[in-house]
Design an enzyme around this catalytic site. Structure first.
Site, PDB file in Angstrom:
ATOM      1  N   ASN A 192      49.838  24.757 -17.216  1.00 10.83           N
ATOM      2  CA  ASN A 192      51.018  25.589 -16.958  1.00 10.83           C
ATOM      3  C   ASN A 192      50.820  26.252 -15.603  1.00 10.83           C
ATOM      4  OD1 ASN A 192      53.063  27.464 -16.894  1.00 10.83           O
ATOM      5  ND2 ASN A 192      52.311  28.683 -18.620  1.00 10.83           N
ATOM      6  N   TRP A 193      51.541  25.758 -14.621  1.00  9.64           N
ATOM      7  CA  TRP A 193      51.352  26.274 -13.260  1.00  9.64           C
ATOM      8  C   TRP A 193      52.015  27.633 -13.048  1.00  9.64           C
ATOM      9  CZ3 TRP A 193      51.384  22.236  -8.701  1.00  9.64           C
ATOM     10  CH2 TRP A 193      50.325  21.342  -8.882  1.00  9.64           C
ATOM     11  N   LYS A 194      52.840  28.049 -14.003  1.00 12.80           N
ATOM     12  CA  LYS A 194      53.560  29.327 -13.886  1.00 12.80           C
ATOM     13  C   LYS A 194      54.301  29.372 -12.536  1.00 12.80           C
ATOM     14  CE  LYS A 194      50.249  31.286 -17.080  1.00 12.80           C
ATOM     15  NZ  LYS A 194      49.512  32.442 -17.570  1.00 12.80           N
ATOM     16  N   HIS A 209      56.566  31.274 -24.119  1.00 12.56           N
ATOM     17  CA  HIS A 209      55.342  31.792 -23.509  1.00 12.56           C
ATOM     18  C   HIS A 209      55.382  33.319 -23.528  1.00 12.56           C
ATOM     19  CE1 HIS A 209      52.194  32.716 -20.648  1.00 12.56           C
ATOM     20  NE2 HIS A 209      51.746  31.495 -20.842  1.00 12.56           N
ATOM     21  N   GLU A 263      54.619  35.428 -21.412  1.00 10.49           N
ATOM     22  CA  GLU A 263      55.176  36.035 -20.199  1.00 10.49           C
ATOM     23  C   GLU A 263      56.698  36.045 -20.251  1.00 10.49           C
ATOM     24  OE1 GLU A 263      52.884  33.624 -17.524  1.00 10.49           O
ATOM     25  OE2 GLU A 263      51.080  34.715 -18.142  1.00 10.49           O
ATOM     26  N   GLU A 289      48.016  31.407 -27.877  1.00 10.67           N
ATOM     27  CA  GLU A 289      47.541  32.080 -26.672  1.00 10.67           C
ATOM     28  C   GLU A 289      47.487  33.589 -26.929  1.00 10.67           C
ATOM     29  OE1 GLU A 289      48.390  29.457 -22.984  1.00 10.67           O
ATOM     30  OE2 GLU A 289      50.135  30.730 -23.295  1.00 10.67           O
ATOM     31  N   GLY A 292      44.725  34.988 -18.363  1.00  8.86           N
ATOM     32  CA  GLY A 292      44.465  35.412 -16.996  1.00  8.86           C
ATOM     33  C   GLY A 292      43.465  36.545 -16.862  1.00  8.86           C
ATOM     34  N   SER A 309      42.419  31.767 -20.490  1.00  9.02           N
ATOM     35  CA  SER A 309      41.158  31.750 -19.729  1.00  9.02           C
ATOM     36  C   SER A 309      40.287  30.538 -20.021  1.00  9.02           C
ATOM     37  CB  SER A 309      40.382  33.058 -19.970  1.00  9.02           C
ATOM     38  OG  SER A 309      41.124  34.166 -19.507  1.00  9.02           O
ATOM     39  N   GLY A 324      46.287  27.818 -17.710  1.00 10.22           N
ATOM     40  CA  GLY A 324      47.027  28.435 -16.615  1.00 10.22           C
ATOM     41  C   GLY A 324      46.284  28.268 -15.301  1.00 10.22           C
ATOM     42  N   GLY A 325      45.603  29.312 -14.876  1.00  7.49           N
ATOM     43  CA  GLY A 325      44.953  29.348 -13.561  1.00  7.49           C
ATOM     44  C   GLY A 325      44.117  28.116 -13.239  1.00  7.49           C
TER      45      GLY A 325
HETATM   46  P1  13P Z   1      45.141  31.307 -18.006  1.00  6.63           P
HETATM   47  O1  13P Z   1      44.495  29.974 -18.293  1.00  6.63           O
HETATM   48  O2  13P Z   1      45.337  31.572 -16.547  1.00  6.63           O
HETATM   49  O3  13P Z   1      44.449  32.411 -18.746  1.00  6.63           O
HETATM   50  O4  13P Z   1      46.637  31.231 -18.600  1.00  6.63           O
HETATM   51  C1  13P Z   1      46.821  30.778 -19.886  1.00  6.63           C
HETATM   52  C2  13P Z   1      48.277  30.562 -20.087  1.00  6.63           C
HETATM   53  O5  13P Z   1      49.043  31.506 -20.151  1.00  6.63           O
HETATM   54  C3  13P Z   1      48.754  29.182 -20.175  1.00  6.63           C
HETATM   55  O6  13P Z   1      50.073  29.140 -20.596  1.00  6.63           O
END
Ligand code: 13P
Length: 253
Positions: free
Chosen positions: A13-15, A100, A102, A170, A176, A215, A236-237
């Site tokens: 997920n590149w957000k 998600h 967020e 999640e 993050g 993470s 994510g990251g």
């Molecule tokens: P991180 O891997 O950056 O913690 O993000 C997880 C996430 O929200 C994937 O959707």
């Protein structure tokens, strides 16, 4: 599907990250997705909406799936700034993340909204990657399992199947932050989700993939992805760099 263990799935997920220039990362992921790895794990990248068309075109024939990060529940209409699931399918993408944390936080998405979005995804022929997870306060308050239950009941529509639904657990506090629940805690929540899916969808629930997210990085992926009922990861990251993303997938190599 009956008692088959789900094939693992790693989705990035590149957000809100990635410009045209980041297409090189996708190219590297495709180059590293050798037949031996393909046999063991499915991969998807969910870039920002601006990159869906080029990414879907670039990934054609590569077996790397492309997904969007959100969709509107309606197929079309006066919804400025939104994308429908049909539009996403039209780009060549095959997956969409819904619910998600967020989006639940930044855009006040309720379980009912998430459910409608998952139904929209299926209407358009997309696989829904549906996110659930507790906040830090809920974890500390000992309500994690009931929070997850409420989200599953409220967000997952009837008609879910192993082919059209992926659950991503999640924990909000692990996203993050570099913080990850203990293996025991991950195992407990994933077993609980599995039990709920089977209770509602019968044998089909055994085949539904339950991803862990929060993470995940190459250094902890091996340990997390070995946990029972963890069928992959939503990353994510660490999905922004091909080497890290492939490093996570390599846990299955
Ligand atoms: P991180 O891997 O950056 O913690 O993000 C997880 C996430 O929200 C994937 O959707």
């Amino acid at each position: 599907m009956t008692d088959a263990k789900p094939k693992p799935f790693i989705a990035g997920n590149w957000k809100m990250n990635g410009l045209k220039a980041s297409a090189g990362e996708l190219v590297q992921v495709m180059a590293g997705y050798a037949p031996a790895l393909r046999a063991k794990v499915d991969l998807a990248i969910c870039p920002p909406a601006t990159q869906l068309i080029p990414f879907a075109l670039a990934a054609l024939g590569s077996r790397v799936a492309i997904g969007a990060q959100d969709c509107h529940a309606k197929a079309s209409g006066a919804h400025t700034g939104d994308l429908s699931a049909e539009m996403i399918a039209d780009t060549g993408a095959s997956h969409v993340i819904v619910g998600h944390s967020e989006r639940r936080t930044d855009h006040a998405e309720t379980d009912a909204i998430v459910r409608a979005k998952a139904e929209a995804a299926w209407r358009a022929g997309l696989v829904a990657i549906l996110c659930i997870g507790e906040t830090e306060a809920e974890r500390r308050g000992g309500t994690t399992l009931s929070v997850v239950d409420t989200q599953l009941e409220g967000s997952v529509p009837d008609g879910a199947s192993a082919a059209n639904l992926v659950i991503a657990y999640e924990p909000v506090w692990a996203i993050g932050t570099g913080l990850v629940p203990s293996n025991e805690d991950i195992a407990e929540v994933h077993a609980h989700i599995r039990q709920r899916l089977v209770a509602r969808f019968g044998a089909e629930g055994e085949g539904m993939r339950i991803l862990y997210g929060g993470s995940v990085k190459p250094s902890n992926a091996g340990e997390i992805l070995r946990i029972e009922n963890v069928d992959g990861a939503l990353v994510g990251g660490a999905s922004l760099k091909a080497a890290d993303f492939l490093g996570i997938a390599a846990a299955y190599a």
